[in-house]
Design an enzyme around this catalytic site. Structure first.
Site: not given
Ligand code: NAI
Length: 540
Positions: A94, A147, A165, A236-237, A259-260, A399
């Site tokens: 994972y 994504r 997952k 997911e994603d 899940d996200d 991540n």
């Molecule tokens: P998403 O694509 O829906 O959202 C990304 C957000 O970041 C958008 O609002 C975008 O405008 C913003 N963004 C992009 N570049 C930026 C910058 N330079 N400055 C400020 N904001 C910026 O993606 P999602 O689903 O929200 O996931 C985001 C991250 O969270 C991914 O890397 C994912 O791997 C991580 N994540 C981690 C989880 C965990 O369990 N630790 C679970 C779900 C997501």
């Protein structure tokens, strides 16, 4: 299944195969004589051989490939190995390795796993679902590859995510593996380098327009209801806007969750509950700022708001404590580019495109990174947070590893050892001025497998936010005082199965309390649920 299978077909059916563990009597009755070496082994001996072979693999990606090939040949042995040491195997199966596996999925591909449905399959989805050999499918994890982690649009390469997952449903919560189905819905990809890669395995077209995606997804969701009774769809994603749109479209009509949005929200609230215990504070009194306002950012914000309301705040009061900042700066009331889900968090404030200025003005105690931008929490950002609170909470959740908004070393050093830090991946403990500081891994794998076990066992009709809050509380309640004193936000991963089974018992109890179960309530929910938990042992 194993009773009908014989000979080579039996050896090539991973779910029924025991390999060298077939007894002499089984070999005689199942047409296996001569097809296996003479030794009859126990699963522990097979496990030893797998460890030796694994030990020769030089990288985590090689170990990932080896383990997935083991799963292709002997499912029980795969789970016997993986469940023996989850803290070691989780990062291989994972985050973070699965991210690298997805980047190269079309190159490391060996054999198919799960179902592929594409935009060209309109009108045929029910037939495709019926091609899946297992008829009692109970959980589908479906992605569009839109994504993948913080890696962007990976098209059909995203199949690595639902595969990984679902492996964690079993490895972390003991959901029996036979009813789990990974699905990749291929709407094309806007990833040029994949489209130009001669070995790309998905549709060679850019992403289909929204209207076609909507129609195909409607057909998919309906076909799942028709083909697989009591099946939960785990989204997911998906790209941020799609993630909200489809969750809103289906959550009140079918058994599904994202899940996200919900899993990430839940694990973050679990971490916040523990952190509030460490800091002896109430969540409702905290100010939270997010860097990133996508599915994870808004999903977590909604769950934090729900948790604050449980502590007595109104909707508006809870929203007022939460701020979001995205690629276009601070979300505030004059912004015209917001989606409805973001609007409750767009407060009156001057426009700002400077994160440090926004921190100085809003004065958050909690900073959560879900932006996909590695190292976005600079020294100035951490120092600004450390000026506001004695124990600033810095969660760098993007991540895989290099997307984390800062490392533990940066958070601890720049806050003079005061930060409480979590990331989406596990970082090692860090020594700072004679103290050992423990970064937490805040990852939704603590939550969604437990929700999955509860939903699987109860045949739940819906998945609600209340179940995710209950899972958050149950997870936080399992952190001992001693662990809290060491700065740990979650129970140790070495014990993840027991942790998640305990969480699932609480969620299943809630499902019965809310009359959402499709089976009658057993007298003893705990004993009943524990009897359902998968054990990686060969059947007699
Ligand atoms: P998403 O694509 O829906 O959202 C990304 C957000 O970041 C958008 O609002 C975008 O405008 C913003 N963004 C992009 N570049 C930026 C910058 N330079 N400055 C400020 N904001 C910026 O993606 P999602 O689903 O929200 O996931 C985001 C991250 O969270 C991914 O890397 C994912 O791997 C991580 N994540 C981690 C989880 C965990 O369990 N630790 C679970 C779900 C997501």
């Amino acid at each position: 299944m194993s009773r009908e299978l014989r000979g080579r077909e039996l050896l090539e059916t991973s779910a029924a195969n025991k390999g060298t563990a077939f007894t002499l009597a089984e070999r005689a009755s199942l047409g296996l004589e001569g097809l296996l070496p003479p030794a009859v082994e126990a699963i522990d001996q097979q496990h030893q051989r797998a460890l030796q072979q694994l030990g020769q693999k030089p990288t985590d990606l090689e170990r990932y490939i080896y383990l997935n090939q083991l799963l292709d040949s002997n499912e029980t042995l795969f789970y016997h190995v993986v469940m023996s040491d989850p803290a070691y195997y989780l990062p291989i199966l994972y985050d973070p390795t699965v991210g690298y596996a997805c980047l190269t999925f079309n190159h490391i591909y060996r054999r198919p796993r799960g179902l592929y449905i594409s935009i060209r399959d309109r009108g045929k989805i029910r037939g495709i679902l019926s091609n899946w050999p297992e008829k009692d499918v109970r959980v589908i994890c479906a992605t569009s590859g839109g994504r993948i982690l913080g890696l962007g649009d990976l098209g059909a390469n995203g199949m690595g995510i639902p595969i990984g997952k679902l492996q964690l449903y079993t490895a972390c919560a003991g959901v029996p593996p036979d009813g789990l189905l990974p699905v990749l819905i291929d709407f094309g990809t806007d990833n040029r380098s994949l489209l130009n890669d001669p070995l790309y395995l998905g549709l060679r077209q850019t992403r289909a327009p929204r209207e076609q995606v909507d129609q195909l997804l409607d057909e998919f969701v309906q076909a799942v209801q028709d083909e697989f009774k009591d099946c939960c769809i785990h989204f997911e994603d998906w790209r941020g806007v799609d993630a909200f749109h489809y969750l809103a479209s289906y959550r009140d009509r079918v058994c599904c969750f994202n899940d996200d949005i919900q899993g990430t929200g839940s694990i973050t609230v679990a971490g916040l509950y523990t952190a509030m215990g460490i800091a002896e504070k109430k969540l409702k009194d905290q100010r939270v700022l997010f860097l990133g306002a996508g599915s994870a950012g808004v999903g977590i914000a909604n769950m934090v708001a729900s948790a604050m309301k449980l502590e007595g705040l109104t909707d508006d009061q809870a929203h007022d404590q939460i701020w979001l900042y995205d690629i276009n700066g601070l979300l505030e009331s004059t912004r015209k580019d917001l989606i409805p889900e973001q609007e409750p968090y767009a407060h009156q404030h001057a426009p700002s495109r400077n994160l440090v200025e926004a921190i100085d003005s809003i004065k958050p105690n909690i900073l959560i990174g879900v932006s996909t931008v590695g190292r976005a929490f600079t020294q100035a950002v951490i120092e600004a947070m450390a000026k506001i609170s004695e124990r600033p909470l810095i969660f760098a959740l993007s991540n895989p590893t290099e997307k984390a908004e800062c490392t533990p070393e940066e958070a601890y050093t720049w806050s003079d050892g005061r930060a409480i830090y979590a990331a989406g991946v596990q970082f090692p403990p860090f020594q700072y001025k004679g103290r050992t500081l423990f970064p937490a891994q805040m990852n939704n794998f603590y939550i969604y497998p437990a929700i999955g076990l509860a939903v699987f066992a109860t045949h739940a009709r819906r998945v609600t936010d209340e179940m995710f809050i209950e899972a958050a509380k149950a997870t936080a309640d399992q952190v001992t005082d001693e662990q809290r004193e060491r700065g740990m936000l979650f129970p140790p991963q070495t014990n993840v199965l027991e942790t998640e089974v305990c969480t699932a018992i609480r969620v299943a109890t809630l499902i019965f309390d809310r009359n959402l179960a499709g089976v009658s309530r057993p007298k003893d929910v705990e004993a009943w649920l524990r009897a359902i938990v998968y054990k990686p042992q060969y059947s007699a």
